[in-house]
Design a protein around this motif. Structure first.
Motif, PDB file in Angstrom:
ATOM      1  N   GLU A   1      37.032  10.572  -4.941  1.00 37.03           N
ATOM      2  CA  GLU A   1      37.288  11.360  -3.736  1.00 37.03           C
ATOM      3  C   GLU A   1      38.698  11.934  -3.734  1.00 37.03           C
ATOM      4  O   GLU A   1      38.899  13.121  -3.453  1.00 37.03           O
ATOM      5  CB  GLU A   1      37.088  10.481  -2.494  1.00 37.03           C
ATOM      6  CG  GLU A   1      37.421  11.183  -1.200  1.00 37.03           C
ATOM      7  CD  GLU A   1      37.413  10.235  -0.015  1.00 37.03           C
ATOM      8  OE1 GLU A   1      38.032  10.613   0.990  1.00 37.03           O
ATOM      9  OE2 GLU A   1      36.806   9.154  -0.100  1.00 37.03           O
TER      10      GLU A   1
ATOM     11  N   ILE B   1      29.679  18.122  -0.787  1.00 37.75           N
ATOM     12  CA  ILE B   1      30.728  17.165  -0.461  1.00 37.75           C
ATOM     13  C   ILE B   1      31.161  17.410   0.972  1.00 37.75           C
ATOM     14  O   ILE B   1      31.439  18.540   1.368  1.00 37.75           O
ATOM     15  CB  ILE B   1      31.933  17.305  -1.398  1.00 37.75           C
ATOM     16  CG1 ILE B   1      31.489  17.018  -2.825  1.00 37.75           C
ATOM     17  CG2 ILE B   1      33.048  16.383  -0.980  1.00 37.75           C
ATOM     18  CD1 ILE B   1      32.573  17.208  -3.822  1.00 37.75           C
TER      19      ILE B   1
ATOM     20  N   PHE C   1      34.075  16.140   3.436  1.00 40.36           N
ATOM     21  CA  PHE C   1      35.317  15.397   3.571  1.00 40.36           C
ATOM     22  C   PHE C   1      35.500  15.054   5.040  1.00 40.36           C
ATOM     23  O   PHE C   1      35.586  15.932   5.891  1.00 40.36           O
ATOM     24  CB  PHE C   1      36.516  16.219   3.089  1.00 40.36           C
ATOM     25  CG  PHE C   1      36.525  16.450   1.603  1.00 40.36           C
ATOM     26  CD1 PHE C   1      36.701  15.403   0.729  1.00 40.36           C
ATOM     27  CD2 PHE C   1      36.372  17.724   1.078  1.00 40.36           C
ATOM     28  CE1 PHE C   1      36.718  15.588  -0.631  1.00 40.36           C
ATOM     29  CE2 PHE C   1      36.387  17.941  -0.269  1.00 40.36           C
ATOM     30  CZ  PHE C   1      36.564  16.876  -1.142  1.00 40.36           C
TER      31      PHE C   1
END
Length: 108
Positions: free
Chosen positions: A84, A99, A101
């Motif tokens: 990450e 992805i 975040f």
């Protein structure tokens, strides 16, 4: 002559009371508004309160960073955290990856 003595008898105490009142007023004014007066004391307490809140936030952020760095120590690296951070830092994403975040709990 009698008028002058009577006038002096009245004016001298009035003058002394006026001077005394102005001296007391001067000290009272500066006790309230001076550099070390009550207003300055309130302002310092407000600044201390704000800095204490900021310190608590920074301590929480520091603890979060300590926790995160503990996860990537050489003895036991968490692969997900490492990946990450690498993707976030380098900005690398494969074309088929999705992805998401999420922000850290500290709001950053």
């Amino acid at each position: 002559m009698v008028k002058r003595k009577r006038l002096r008898a009245i004016l001298i105490p009035v003058f002394l009371y006026a001077v005394s009142a102005s001296v007391v007023g001067y000290f009272l004014f500066h006790a309230q508004n001076g550099a070390r007066g009550l207003e300055a004391k309130r302002e310092f307490k407000r600044q201390i309160y704000e800095k204490t809140i900021e310190l608590e936030k920074l301590k929480a952020e520091h603890a979060e960073w300590d926790r995160r760095t503990e996860l990537v120590r050489a003895e036991r690296i968490d692969a997900d955290i490492l990946e990450e951070e690498a993707r976030k830092t380098l900005g690398l994403v494969h074309e088929n990856d999705v992805i998401v975040f999420l922000g850290s709990p500290s709001g950053r």
